[in-house]
Scaffold this motif. Sequence first.
Motif, short mmCIF file in Angstrom:
data_model
loop_
_atom_site.label_atom_id
_atom_site.label_comp_id
_atom_site.label_asym_id
_atom_site.label_seq_id
_atom_site.Cartn_x
_atom_site.Cartn_y
_atom_site.Cartn_z
N THR A 170 0.79 -1.11 0.14
CA THR A 170 -0.02 0.12 -0.16
C THR A 170 0.83 1.24 -0.01
O THR A 170 1.85 1.28 0.83
CB THR A 170 -0.91 0.11 1.26
OG1 THR A 170 -1.66 -1.18 1.27
CG2 THR A 170 -1.75 1.13 1.36
N THR A 172 1.20 5.39 0.39
CA THR A 172 0.42 6.69 0.84
C THR A 172 1.41 7.84 0.92
O THR A 172 2.46 7.81 0.33
CB THR A 172 0.06 6.24 2.46
OG1 THR A 172 -0.88 7.36 3.02
CG2 THR A 172 1.16 6.26 3.38
N GLN A 184 -1.97 11.20 10.24
CA GLN A 184 -1.64 10.13 9.46
C GLN A 184 -0.84 9.06 10.13
O GLN A 184 -0.74 7.91 9.75
CB GLN A 184 -0.77 10.86 8.14
CG GLN A 184 -1.65 11.86 7.48
CD GLN A 184 -1.03 12.59 6.46
OE1 GLN A 184 0.15 13.31 6.83
NE2 GLN A 184 -1.64 12.69 5.26
N ILE A 198 3.90 -0.79 3.63
CA ILE A 198 3.60 0.64 3.03
C ILE A 198 4.81 1.13 1.95
O ILE A 198 6.31 0.57 2.41
CB ILE A 198 3.59 1.59 4.39
CG1 ILE A 198 2.32 1.53 5.18
CG2 ILE A 198 3.87 3.06 4.01
CD1 ILE A 198 1.31 2.09 4.39
N ARG A 200 6.21 4.92 0.71
CA ARG A 200 6.08 6.50 0.45
C ARG A 200 6.69 6.74 -0.55
O ARG A 200 8.01 7.17 -0.41
CB ARG A 200 6.54 7.11 1.73
CG ARG A 200 5.73 8.37 2.14
CD ARG A 200 6.04 9.30 1.21
NE ARG A 200 5.63 10.62 1.84
CZ ARG A 200 4.99 11.68 0.94
NH1 ARG A 200 4.56 11.30 0.00
NH2 ARG A 200 5.10 12.89 1.60
N TYR A 219 -3.49 2.54 -2.76
CA TYR A 219 -2.98 3.73 -2.36
C TYR A 219 -4.06 4.78 -1.66
O TYR A 219 -5.06 4.41 -2.05
CB TYR A 219 -2.37 4.29 -3.83
CG TYR A 219 -2.06 5.98 -3.31
CD1 TYR A 219 -3.00 7.03 -4.16
CD2 TYR A 219 -1.13 6.46 -2.78
CE1 TYR A 219 -2.59 8.18 -3.77
CE2 TYR A 219 -0.71 7.84 -2.44
CZ TYR A 219 -1.63 8.67 -3.16
OH TYR A 219 -1.21 9.84 -2.98
N PHE A 220 -3.71 5.42 -0.74
CA PHE A 220 -4.55 6.57 -0.13
C PHE A 220 -3.70 7.49 0.40
O PHE A 220 -2.54 7.34 0.71
CB PHE A 220 -5.13 5.83 1.06
CG PHE A 220 -4.29 5.64 2.42
CD1 PHE A 220 -3.71 4.26 2.21
CD2 PHE A 220 -4.49 6.62 3.40
CE1 PHE A 220 -2.99 3.87 3.63
CE2 PHE A 220 -3.54 6.19 4.43
CZ PHE A 220 -2.87 4.94 4.88
N GLU A 221 -4.49 8.69 0.42
CA GLU A 221 -3.55 9.84 1.01
C GLU A 221 -4.69 11.13 1.23
O GLU A 221 -5.68 11.15 0.57
CB GLU A 221 -2.70 10.45 0.03
CG GLU A 221 -1.84 11.80 0.80
CD GLU A 221 -0.64 11.92 -0.15
OE1 GLU A 221 -0.04 12.86 0.18
OE2 GLU A 221 -0.14 11.28 -0.93
N VAL A 257 -8.78 7.08 -2.20
CA VAL A 257 -8.44 5.93 -1.83
C VAL A 257 -8.35 5.17 -3.18
O VAL A 257 -9.36 5.55 -3.85
CB VAL A 257 -9.29 5.06 -0.88
CG1 VAL A 257 -8.79 3.84 -0.83
CG2 VAL A 257 -9.74 5.91 0.48
#
Length: 288
Positions: A170, A172, A184, A198, A200, A219-221, A257
């Motif tokens: 994932t 982020t 966060q 994760i 980044r 992915y999410f942010e 998302v």
Amino acid sequence: MTTVPAVGPGAVRALLALAEHAARRAGVVIVEDRPEHLGVAATKSSPTDVVTEMDRRAETLLREILGAARPEDGLLGEEAGHEPGASGLTWVLDPIDGTVNYLYGIPAYAVSVAVVSGDPTVPGAWTPLAGCVHNPVSGETWTAAAGLGAHLLGRRLHIPVPPSLDRALTGTGFGYFTGRRRTQSRVIADLLPRIRDIRRIGCASMDLCMVATGRLDAYFERGLAVWDLAAARLVVEEAGGVVRGLGDAPPSQDMVVSAAEPLVGLLADELAALEAAADAAPAPGGTG
Ligand code: LIP
């Protein structure tokens, strides 16, 4: 009332060709004209939210190219703001997505150029028609056009069948002020034991394109602007994935998302349960 012009496949292909042409031109400038000692030209929402002279130069060039080719269209860019047009179409520009990576010389940044119908300043009120995300260092170029699919350097993309949440790699990202970063980090601390890992990367448009390419499962942010996701959203959707907000919300600054179904729904539910679309109070005496 925003007019929604009818744009046929031929016109969409022409819009995509223009988006890719402009993105590649700006890419050449930000790589070849990058000063040896590149500095910060200004800061924006916080001391760590920076802009360089090259962000501004690249956006000026994008506006010149698009304005000359399609003078009736609107322009909305990260550095120079919104110039509404008369055609019902608006070009949404992030001249350097991943500016901090660019500043530090980390080759994970991209020029993002999209054209949308509707109102890009209102979440849920715009529809991407064509978009290009171009990494000028690797040369990787993601393109998508409404109804015509998504491609990476000409190879058609089909998002893979997603794994379960506990096997999801994932992506982020983190915001520029402490209240948001506190939330966060709480969300990451809770989620990390329940996913594969994760990543980044520091460039939202590339993060989303990696979901479409199967290099990330999800992915999410929180905190993304329309220029971070306008082009990459279409790349994910035309590859068969989803870009959404929490609950019934559209993708917006509140939360983005992305993954294939059913993983995107599972992750969105987790993030909602963790109240990920809220910011903690700023630290007393902190930097906001
Ligand atoms: C960046 C995004 C990144 C996010 C940063 C910033 P910028 O966009 O690509 O995902 O974590 O906070 O928003 O500012 O480099 O165009």
